[in-house]
Design an enzyme around this catalytic site. Sequence first.
Site, short mmCIF file in Angstrom:
data_model
loop_
_atom_site.label_atom_id
_atom_site.label_comp_id
_atom_site.label_asym_id
_atom_site.label_seq_id
_atom_site.Cartn_x
_atom_site.Cartn_y
_atom_site.Cartn_z
N GLY A 276 59.42 41.37 51.69
CA GLY A 276 58.33 40.96 52.58
C GLY A 276 58.79 39.92 53.60
O GLY A 276 58.43 39.99 54.78
N GLY B 30 55.20 45.40 48.42
CA GLY B 30 56.48 45.39 47.72
C GLY B 30 56.83 43.97 47.29
O GLY B 30 55.94 43.14 47.10
N SER B 31 58.12 43.70 47.18
CA SER B 31 58.54 42.38 46.66
C SER B 31 58.45 41.30 47.75
O SER B 31 58.48 41.59 48.95
CB SER B 31 59.98 42.46 46.16
N CYS C 179 51.91 44.83 40.52
CA CYS C 179 51.99 43.46 41.02
C CYS C 179 50.89 42.62 40.39
O CYS C 179 50.94 41.39 40.41
CB CYS C 179 51.98 43.37 42.53
N GLU D 232 51.59 42.59 51.09
CA GLU D 232 51.07 42.45 49.71
C GLU D 232 52.28 42.38 48.81
O GLU D 232 52.95 43.39 48.59
CB GLU D 232 50.21 43.66 49.33
C1 UN1 Z 1 49.53 46.93 42.37
O1 UN1 Z 1 49.77 46.40 41.30
O2 UN1 Z 1 50.44 47.09 43.19
O3 UN1 Z 1 44.20 46.10 40.12
C2 UN1 Z 1 48.18 47.42 42.72
C3 UN1 Z 1 45.03 46.94 39.81
C4 UN1 Z 1 45.11 48.23 40.58
C5 UN1 Z 1 45.94 48.06 41.81
C6 UN1 Z 1 47.26 47.43 41.55
N1 UN1 Z 1 43.79 48.69 40.92
O4 UN1 Z 1 45.83 46.74 38.91
#
Ligand code: UN1
Length: 495
Positions: free
Chosen positions: A233, A228-229, A284, A250
């Site tokens: 976190g 998450g953010s 993300c 993450e």
């Molecule tokens: C995410 O953005 O939270 O590499 C995960 C990627 C994907 C996973 C992204 N396989 O963009």
Amino acid sequence: MATKYQNFINGKWVDAKSGETFENRNPANWNELIGTFPKSGKEDVDEAVKAARKAYEKWRLVPAPERGDIMKKAGDIMVSRKRELAELMTREMGKVLAETMGDVQEGIDTAYYAFGEGRRLFGKTVPSELRDKFAMAMRVPIGVAGMITPWNFPMAIPTWKIFPALLCGNTVVFKPASDTPATATEFVKILVEAGVPEGAVNIVHGGGGAVGNAITEHPDIDLIGFTGSSDIGKKISASAAGTLKRVSLELGGKNAQIVMDDADLKLALDGVLWGAFGTTGQRCTATSRLLVHEKVYDKFMSDLIERTKQLKLGDGLKKDVEVGPLINEGQRKSVHSYVEIGQKEGAKMLTGGDSATGDGLSDGWFYQPTIFTDVTADMRIAKEEIFGPVLSIIKIKSLEEGIKTLNDSIYGLSSSIYTQDVNNAFKAMRDMEAGISYINGPTIGAECHMPFGGVKETGNGHREGGWAVYEFYSEWKSVYVDFSGKLQRAQIDNY
Ligand code: UN1
């Protein structure tokens, strides 16, 4: 017909103790109710943890290859239900069907990796310094894992955490994002059908405040997996410190793609369109900064604007739609407020900048793909994670300036460079500060058997994916066997 969903605790489908519920609606058409879900609280988490703790005592003794066979079966079920799961996911969170099919596939790949790992989970044997003594280190489970997952990868990210946790012999209390509880429920049903025993996996629906906090603070939860953010976190890290839990975080990103003057520009253009506007920018790993060499800037920018304007927005279940809606009203407000901030900061908006309207878009959280140029490093739109279809463009004069600008961020998840010069490529590979780097590929597209995670405020040093995640969900136990029949004092009797 909207479905009434429940929590799954100790092998039974149950309502929240409070009896309260919340709704989940389709972000491409808010008139469609996907289902109602239990609005749980601490008392529901307590029950789930009790069940997981009890189940742990049996599950930890199941041979890892046997646990792996269950993961294989879960993967097989996901294969047979792939399209149906993807359609539910598109209805629930909006991204286009090709992407939700990919999301389910990432879960399948993760299941099969776990299946293989059941026959590996390698330990080590090393020589002892003493005669007639044996030394080995093995991987052991940790206990009850609390999983808190986001809505942008409703299947893939839960599988990244739950398959390795279970494979290692831990049991699970799972709190999915309240925007994607239906996909998460299907995943739990699949685990149960595959043979995960009663209590080993529990799902508790509800908000981060009530359910999330109850998990992170719970004295009987041993480890936390969170995506998450960075703001949340940090709070999780602080609240888990009270019980010294192991925590894998993450978090956010502000990923950049560099386009050098020697790049294949067509390839770089395809890359940035996919990286910035795929998943409506809600990854993300999304590309939110584009650093273009001044020598190719004008040509590249005009092509980019033209192609961006052509992107087709709409319901992700419809053929030819390329960009779905944002996840909810709050997210659309937040994205729009960044667009206003960018304008106030003096960046030039070349396309987009507002909610998307028109045929089929009026009842969803759609937002136009938006591009800002003349962005400088100190602007908030160059620094903060927006999590939407907003791309900030900075002109660069050299590779060195590109890498320096790319690194000028509190985050360090993904990074990319387009160049045909092998020297540039290797310098970037070494110097870009990120957990993931792509050469001639966009910032998105990680594969599940490679370590996934970032540096700086993107995380706390752990990795998901591949072999690396198995380090997190197990711990080392060192065992010495002395078969000499006498007391042997290490460091003393042999020196
Ligand atoms: C995410 O953005 O939270 O590499 C995960 C990627 C994907 C996973 C992204 N396989 O963009």
